[in-house]
Every structure is written in structure tokens, then in C-alpha cells.
Design an enzyme around this catalytic site. Structure first.
Site, PDB file in Angstrom:
ATOM      1  CG  HIS A 111       3.180  -6.495  -4.232  1.00  0.00           C
ATOM      2  ND1 HIS A 111       2.239  -5.707  -3.609  1.00  0.00           N
ATOM      3  CD2 HIS A 111       2.481  -7.467  -4.874  1.00  0.00           C
ATOM      4  CE1 HIS A 111       1.031  -6.179  -3.865  1.00  0.00           C
ATOM      5  NE2 HIS A 111       1.145  -7.253  -4.619  1.00  0.00           N
ATOM      6  CG  ASP A 156       2.957  -1.623  -4.166  1.00  0.00           C
ATOM      7  OD1 ASP A 156       3.411  -2.792  -4.175  1.00  0.00           O
ATOM      8  OD2 ASP A 156       2.506  -1.074  -5.183  1.00  0.00           O
ATOM      9  CG  ASP A 184      -3.045  -7.705  -3.871  1.00  0.00           C
ATOM     10  OD1 ASP A 184      -1.925  -8.200  -4.082  1.00  0.00           O
ATOM     11  OD2 ASP A 184      -3.589  -6.905  -4.648  1.00  0.00           O
ATOM     12  CD  GLU A 238       1.929  -6.511  -8.278  1.00  0.00           C
ATOM     13  OE1 GLU A 238       1.499  -7.297  -9.139  1.00  0.00           O
ATOM     14  OE2 GLU A 238       1.169  -5.857  -7.515  1.00  0.00           O
ATOM     15  CD  GLU A 239      -1.431  -4.001  -5.899  1.00  0.00           C
ATOM     16  OE1 GLU A 239      -1.920  -3.960  -7.046  1.00  0.00           O
ATOM     17  OE2 GLU A 239      -1.719  -4.888  -5.078  1.00  0.00           O
ATOM     18  CD  GLU A 298       0.610 -10.573  -6.186  1.00  0.00           C
ATOM     19  OE1 GLU A 298      -0.313 -10.375  -5.375  1.00  0.00           O
ATOM     20  OE2 GLU A 298       1.155  -9.657  -6.836  1.00  0.00           O
ATOM     21  CG  HIS A 337      -7.076  -4.549  -6.136  1.00  0.00           C
ATOM     22  ND1 HIS A 337      -6.685  -4.185  -7.416  1.00  0.00           N
ATOM     23  CD2 HIS A 337      -5.949  -5.033  -5.545  1.00  0.00           C
ATOM     24  CE1 HIS A 337      -5.392  -4.447  -7.568  1.00  0.00           C
ATOM     25  NE2 HIS A 337      -4.934  -4.964  -6.443  1.00  0.00           N
TER      26      HIS A 337
END
Length: 409
Positions: free
Chosen positions: A77, A79, A116, A150-151, A178, A378
Site C-alpha cells: 500500500h 498510503d 509501513d 490500506e491505512e 506486508e 505508526h
């Protein structure tokens, strides 16, 4: 940036990290154009599909020698999650490259998305670059897929893509996606994941002055619901702390977690509220029956006169076989073992786009090739080492060459 010679693969990684694909207003257009340039450099096919305006699913294709064979999907992903810049040592989208003292020449690359999961998508492309530069060819067509959102759940990204004719046209037989960095020496490989259940219970009742014994209040209805879910939390925590039969410790993926995340009620101390609500973040282990759990939640709400709203609920608990029945697993495991890396098989504790792939019938493994690395997804000051990136490229060279040459349909 320091004045030393920067490997071209690292320069491209830094360029990718600097694209501000940060929610809630990600620069997907800039990312699409970056990927278009990469496809041109690599001689790969390029397609961009928008199932929701401004949210492209980008597919870069390396045609295999046997296009009729099922393809390999390399998913990532684009984003990334929001940042709190005041807590970062460097601007989070500068992608600062900072020398690590005493490392013998290694660098930290500090940026949102470093772990990420831009490292994974970048390593896919660099592995393809390296293989093609050596003149290698693959039996199966390989599609590097870059999806949006995705997030925030993937509803406008992978969820729509897997239902499209373009996805059906990929003829996908296997996918990589991932994982999470491992603080230890083993490589964490995820063959399934826990399903998200975001449940909101709302109760309504009589109101009045806070000095009275008012019957049938909202709180009286809601508290037993909270009590039962917190009891489930205690039961699952006790199970989590109990070793497996072989003495090994359980992981989060082995149990269902329950967390009370929001409570809302009341307007003033001396007014009995007319309504009350409680929100739970529940992550269900795939060894449980998701539909039966949903029925239990519905019955719990009905028993106490509350209403249940499922803000998010995933009802498919498909996992990817990790035995001889899955030839892609066999090839993957052998390619990892050949690099002297031990695999730690796990259920992913949260949710990724792999769940959409598995539900669509595509066996998927989640892996991020980061070992002996703190988990910083994150988090403030998210980073990877330059050596991690270069090692990750080498990792995928071996893995991709293996899974893209699996015999069979």
C-alpha cells in the site's frame, strides 16, 4: 544528506518516501507518476485503475515466459498514517539519512512509511530491477501492485480491486504482502490474520433527577454488556499467558483481544442520561467462528435491551496453507532457508489487505524483511537502516526467483 556516495537504490527509496501519501489527503497523483517512471526504467507494463476517483490502484507487470500460468502478486500500500512532527528528530517526509555511530558506515533513513510499508514495495521493484539486469526470466508473470487507503481499511482500494475484472485478469495464484519487523533474529511470516470487529452498543432509558431511583435507565442496560465483554477480555488474556502444549509462548494472533475504546453518556452530574454507548475494538483469532461470535454479540445486546452497531466486521477466516499442499509455501520456505534465516509463522495481530486477497481465493503471505529491528510502524521517528533496505532487496531477489518459477498451473 551526507556527502558520501549514496547507492542508487537508496536514492530511489528516499524519493519514494518523500512523496507525501499521508492520510487524510495522500498525494496519490505524485505517487502514481513516480511509479510510472519506475515502470519505464524497468521495462515493465504499467496500468492505473481508479475505482474511486483520485485513488489509483497501480499495477506494474513483468511478463512471464508462460503467461497462462497463475501469476504472482507483490502487493503493497502507498498510503501512510498521520504524523506529529513536533515529536520527530527530523521532518517526517524529508527522509533524512543519518549516519549511525559505530556501525561501520550504516545509516538510518528516518521517514513516515519507512517500515509501513514503503520499504516492501520499494524492495519488490529493486529486486525485479536486479533480476532483469542479470538477464533472468521467470516462468510466471509477476504483478507489483500498489494500492491506496490500506491505512483506513482498504474499502476504496484493495476491497474494490479484488472485485474488478482487472483483478480477475491477473489470474493470481499467490501473493506476498506486508508483515511486521521482528525485534529478534527470526523472520516473522504471517499466513493469516485476526479479523476486526468494531462494535458499538447503545442503550436508551428513562431520564430524570439524579437524586432518585429511576427505573430502566440506559446505564443499567449498558453496564452488563460491558461486564460480559470485559470478562471475555480476562478469559482471553489468561489464555494468552498460558503456554502452548509444546511450551512455546502464544502470540497475539492466537487469541481474541477485547478493548473498550470509547464511552459516551450524560450531560450533567444531576441528570440521569437518556442514552449511553460503549465502543469496543475486538480482534478475532481465525481459529474462532466469526459468524457465531457475531450472533453472540447480537444476543448479548438483545438480552439487555441495547442496540448493536457493527462499525466494522470481517467474516472470513481463510488462512494460507503452510505445508506441502501449497507449492508456493514450499518454494518460499526453501528460498528463505537458503539465506540462513529462520521463519516464525504467525497470525497477524491486526488487519492488512491480505484478507481481501485470501477471501478472493489467493493464498497470501505477509512478510516485511526486517530482523533485529524495533517495531516502529505508526510511531514517531519511524526508520529503517540503509543496510536493511539493501538486504531486503537481496531477500526478495531470492524469494521472487523461487515463487515465480513454481511449476504447475
Amino acid at each position: 544528506m551526507d556527502g558520501d556516495s549514496v547507492p542508487p537504490a537508496i536514492e530511489r527509496f528516499i524519493e519514494y518516501l518523500r512523496i507525501k501519501t499521508v492520510q487524510p489527503e495522500p498525494d496519490y497523483a505524485g505517487c502514481r507518476e513516480y511509479l510510472r517512471r519506475q515502470a519505464a526504467e524497468l521495462g515493465l507494463g504499467f496500468q492505473a485503475h481508479e475505482y474511486v476517483a483520485g485513488k489509483p490502484v497501480v499495477v506494474l507487470t513483468w511478463a512471464g515466459m508462460e503467461p497462462e500460468a497463475g501469476s504472482v502478486v507483490l502487493n503493497s500500500h502507498t498510503d501512510v498514517v498521520p504524523v506529529f512532527p513536533e515529536f520527530w528528530s527530523h521532518p517526517p517526509f524529508e527522509a533524512a539519512r543519518v549516519a549511525v555511530a559505530g556501525s561501520g558506515g550504516d545509516y538510518r533513513i528516518i521517514a513516515r512509511g519507512a517500515q509501513d510499508m514503503k520499504i516492501v514495495g520499494h524492495c519488490y521493484l529493486e529486486a525485479i530491477r536486479a533480476l532483469r539486469a542479470r538477464g533472468e526470466r521467470v516462468r510466471r508473470t509477476v504483478h507489483a501492485v500498489f494500492v491506496p487507503d490500506e491505512e483506513i481499511g482498504g474499502a476504496d482500494g484493495m476491497a474494490r480491486f479484488v472485485e474488478s475484472r482487472e483483478f480477475a485478469g491477473l489470474n493470481a495464484a499467490f501473493a506476498l504482502d506486508e508483515g511486521i519487523a521482528s525485534p529478534g533474529d527470526g523472520l516473522r511470516v504471517f499466513y493469516g490474520e485476526r479479523a476486526p470487529c468494531w462494535a458499538r452498543f447503545v442503550a436508551h432509558g428513562q431520564t430524570g433527577h439524579g437524586s432518585q431511583f429511576i427505573a430502566d435507565t440506559a446505564a443499567e442496560k449498558l453496564v452488563p454488556v460491558i461486564d460480559r465483554l470485559m470478562a471475555l477480555r480476562r478469559e482471553q488474556l489468561a489464555d494468552f499467558r498460558t503456554p502452548n502444549a509444546d511450551g512455546s509462548a502464544k502470540t497475539l494472533g492466537d487469541v481474541t483481544t477485547v478493548n473498550l475504546t470509547m464511552l459516551q453518556s450524560g450531560v450533567q452530574h444531576n441528570v440521569v442520561p437518556e442514552s449511553a454507548s460503549a465502543c469496543f475494538d475486538i480482534r478475532m483469532t481465525p481459529t474462532s467462528d466469526y459468524r457465531a461470535f457475531r450472533r453472540w454479540l447480537e444476543a448479548l445486546a438483545a438480552e439487555h435491551g441495547a442496540q448493536l452497531e457493527l462499525v466494522q466486521f470481517w467474516d472470513d477466516n481463510t488462512v494460507t496453507p503452510t505445508d506441502a499442499s501449497n507449492p508456493f509455501w514450499v518454494a518460499f520456505e526453501a528460498a528463505v532457508a537458503a539465506q540462513g534465516i529462520a521463519i516464525e509463522r504467525e497470525i497477524f495481530p491486526a488487519a492488512t489487505d491480505s484478507r481481501y486477497l485470501r477471501r478472493a481465493g489467493v493464498p497470501a503471505l505477509g512478510v516485511t524483511p526486517l530482523r533485529n529491528t524495533p517495531i516502529l510502524l505508526h510511531d514517531h521517528n519511524e526508520y529503517v537502516l540503509q543496510s536493511d533496505v539493501l538486504n531486503g532487496i537481496a531477500f526478495y531477489e531470492r524469494v521472487l526467483a523461487a515463487v515465480a518459477n513454481v511449476p504447475g498451473p
